[in-house]
Design a protein around this motif. Structure first.
Motif, PDB file in Angstrom:
ATOM      1  N   ALA A 247       0.842  -1.192   0.000  1.00  0.00           N
ATOM      2  CA  ALA A 247       0.000   0.000   0.000  1.00  0.00           C
ATOM      3  C   ALA A 247       0.879   1.244   0.000  1.00  0.00           C
ATOM      4  CB  ALA A 247      -0.919   0.000   1.227  1.00  0.00           C
ATOM      5  N   VAL A 248       0.275   2.361  -0.309  1.00  0.00           N
ATOM      6  CA  VAL A 248       0.927   3.674  -0.205  1.00  0.00           C
ATOM      7  C   VAL A 248       0.123   4.488   0.799  1.00  0.00           C
ATOM      8  CG1 VAL A 248       1.541   5.804  -1.392  1.00  0.00           C
ATOM      9  CG2 VAL A 248       1.814   3.611  -2.551  1.00  0.00           C
ATOM     10  N   ALA A 254      -4.363   4.529   3.593  1.00  0.00           N
ATOM     11  CA  ALA A 254      -3.492   3.590   2.894  1.00  0.00           C
ATOM     12  C   ALA A 254      -4.218   3.126   1.635  1.00  0.00           C
ATOM     13  CB  ALA A 254      -3.171   2.397   3.797  1.00  0.00           C
ATOM     14  N   TRP A 255      -3.580   3.370   0.486  1.00  0.00           N
ATOM     15  CA  TRP A 255      -4.202   3.054  -0.798  1.00  0.00           C
ATOM     16  C   TRP A 255      -3.614   1.753  -1.321  1.00  0.00           C
ATOM     17  CZ3 TRP A 255      -7.963   6.554  -1.969  1.00  0.00           C
ATOM     18  CH2 TRP A 255      -7.924   7.760  -1.271  1.00  0.00           C
ATOM     19  N   ALA A 267       2.749   7.929   9.288  1.00  0.00           N
ATOM     20  CA  ALA A 267       3.344   8.905   8.387  1.00  0.00           C
ATOM     21  C   ALA A 267       3.215   8.441   6.942  1.00  0.00           C
ATOM     22  CB  ALA A 267       4.813   9.102   8.750  1.00  0.00           C
ATOM     23  N   ASP A 268       3.226   9.375   6.023  1.00  0.00           N
ATOM     24  CA  ASP A 268       3.156   9.041   4.599  1.00  0.00           C
ATOM     25  C   ASP A 268       4.362   8.186   4.201  1.00  0.00           C
ATOM     26  OD1 ASP A 268       0.927  10.586   4.616  1.00  0.00           O
ATOM     27  OD2 ASP A 268       1.718  12.179   3.330  1.00  0.00           O
ATOM     28  N   GLY A 269       4.122   7.243   3.277  1.00  0.00           N
ATOM     29  CA  GLY A 269       5.192   6.374   2.813  1.00  0.00           C
ATOM     30  C   GLY A 269       4.644   5.005   2.458  1.00  0.00           C
ATOM     31  N   VAL A 343      -3.199  -1.766   8.994  1.00  0.00           N
ATOM     32  CA  VAL A 343      -2.164  -1.140   8.175  1.00  0.00           C
ATOM     33  C   VAL A 343      -0.932  -0.887   9.044  1.00  0.00           C
ATOM     34  CG1 VAL A 343      -1.566   0.798   6.701  1.00  0.00           C
ATOM     35  CG2 VAL A 343      -3.935  -0.029   6.768  1.00  0.00           C
ATOM     36  N   PHE A 344       0.241  -1.263   8.499  1.00  0.00           N
ATOM     37  CA  PHE A 344       1.505  -1.050   9.186  1.00  0.00           C
ATOM     38  C   PHE A 344       2.507  -0.449   8.198  1.00  0.00           C
ATOM     39  CE2 PHE A 344      -0.460  -4.910  10.984  1.00  0.00           C
ATOM     40  CZ  PHE A 344      -0.699  -4.438  12.263  1.00  0.00           C
ATOM     41  N   PRO A 345       3.517   0.249   8.683  1.00  0.00           N
ATOM     42  CA  PRO A 345       4.572   0.724   7.790  1.00  0.00           C
ATOM     43  C   PRO A 345       5.277  -0.461   7.130  1.00  0.00           C
ATOM     44  CG  PRO A 345       4.706   1.811   9.933  1.00  0.00           C
ATOM     45  CD  PRO A 345       3.736   0.688  10.074  1.00  0.00           C
ATOM     46  N   ALA A 346       5.712  -0.298   5.898  1.00  0.00           N
ATOM     47  CA  ALA A 346       6.391  -1.377   5.183  1.00  0.00           C
ATOM     48  C   ALA A 346       7.788  -1.574   5.751  1.00  0.00           C
ATOM     49  CB  ALA A 346       6.455  -1.066   3.699  1.00  0.00           C
TER      50      ALA A 346
END
Length: 346
Positions: A247-248, A254-255, A267-269, A343-346
């Motif tokens: 996702a982004v 989160a897309w 945060a964005d990323g 959703v989690f940060p990559a």
């Protein structure tokens, strides 16, 4: 932390040679509370139990039982003087003693009449009053487990420590013994720590769960808190297979190929959307996503589908109601329950 708790471990560390088994763990158990230590094999949960029991000495930190320090700060109280009882995975019953004598083993030194009354009461509670003179080899696995539990509860310990106590039982017996164990613990008012790698054991028995990975606590909370809001991908995976979709994260969402999910604290990323298998259902609607069915498998109450989702390179596996129809090669529309997507940060 130790004051007011049945058991507390503060900044406990322990290594076997160069391998760190427990790294700076702090955990407290209230009187009458059942806490499950959940994690994969080798994560340190059994070592933590052994440190609490006194079967291992911590390299650092301290252990207290009922507010009394039993390890650390120059103290080390042996297991038999800690006021704890243990139930092991293999039950560890004495084969040369009958069931009554096994239950009475930890009551040595008490008046004979008192011992007899305690044993009779416990055997009655576990439904084995008529097997008092039987020997362990004459009992089923479930019956042996009940005897091991009764033996551990006989001295009326402040804390009961259980290391994978249900792992040798089949599913039907496992569920029954979990219920029976919780009932007995509630009746006796004992605090308990349950070590398990099975999330069903933890969800069914515990007041709180402590998730462990690589010797550290990852998350502590009630079963619902930990299940509904896992701290990271590891925590989400502990409760069953999840589909992990790239996702982004941008603008608080989160897309992904499975849709957009709210992420107000990230945060964005780049990100990863983790979706539990039963969070996906076949349904049309404004947020429905197209997919092609690659394979199906009947699993009784559920039907497992392997799907190639439009816009997603890697197929995902989901579990749907068995009454819904989906044939390999066919097209379906799917929706995702946001409550079971994380959703989690990559």
């Amino acid at each position: 932390m130790s004051a007011g708790f049945a058991l507390s471990l503060e900044h406990v560390r322990h290594s076997y040679g160069d391998k760190v088994a427990v790294a700076d763990v702090s955990l407290a158990v209230r009187a009458g509370e059942i806490v499950a230590l959940l994690g994969p094999s080798g994560c340190g949960k059994s070592t933590l139990l052994r440190l609490a029991a006194g079967l291992e000495r911590p390299d650092a930190g301290k252990v207290a039982v009922g507010g009394r320090i039993v390890a650390g700060e120059g103290a080390f109280v042996p297991p038999e003087r800690r006021g704890l009882s243990l139930v092991f995975q293999d039950y560890a019953l004495f084969p040369h003693l009958d069931i009554a004598a096994n239950v009475a083993f930890g009551l040595k030194g008490r008046p004979r009449g008192e011992i007899g009354a305690i044993v009779a009461d416990l055997l009655g509670r576990i439904g084995l009053a008529d097997r008092a003179r039987a020997y362990p080899h004459m009992l089923s696995g479930g019956e042996q487990q009940r005897v091991a539990l009764a033996r551990a509860l006989a001295p009326n310990p402040a804390v009961l420590l259980m290391d994978e106590p249900f792992s040798n039982l089949d599913q039907r017996l496992r569920e029954g013994m979990r219920t029976e164990t919780v009932r007995l613990l509630r009746e006796r008012g004992a605090a308990a720590v349950l070590v398990t790698h099975d999330p069903d054991d933890a969800l069914a028995a515990a007041d709180r769960m402590a998730l462990m990975r690589a010797g550290r606590l990852v998350q502590v909370g009630t079963p619902e808190e930990v299940f509904r809001a896992p701290a990271d991908r590891f925590a989400a995976r502990l409760f069953g297979e999840v589909a992990e979709v790239p996702a982004v994260i941008a603008g608080g969402r989160a897309w992904s190929a499975l849709g957009a999910f709210p992420t107000p604290r990230l945060a964005d990323g780049p990100g990863i959307v983790c979706v539990r298998r039963d969070a996906v259902t076949l349904a049309d609607g404004p947020e429905a996503i197209g997919a092609r069915v690659l394979a199906t498998r009947f699993l009784g109450e559920r039907r497992q589908l392997r799907l190639q989702v439009d816009g997603l390179e890697t197929p995902i596996e989901v579990a749907i109601d068995r009454r819904l129809n989906a044939e390999p090669g066919g097209r379906v529309s799917i929706t995702v329950d946001r409550a079971d997507a994380f959703v989690f940060p990559a």
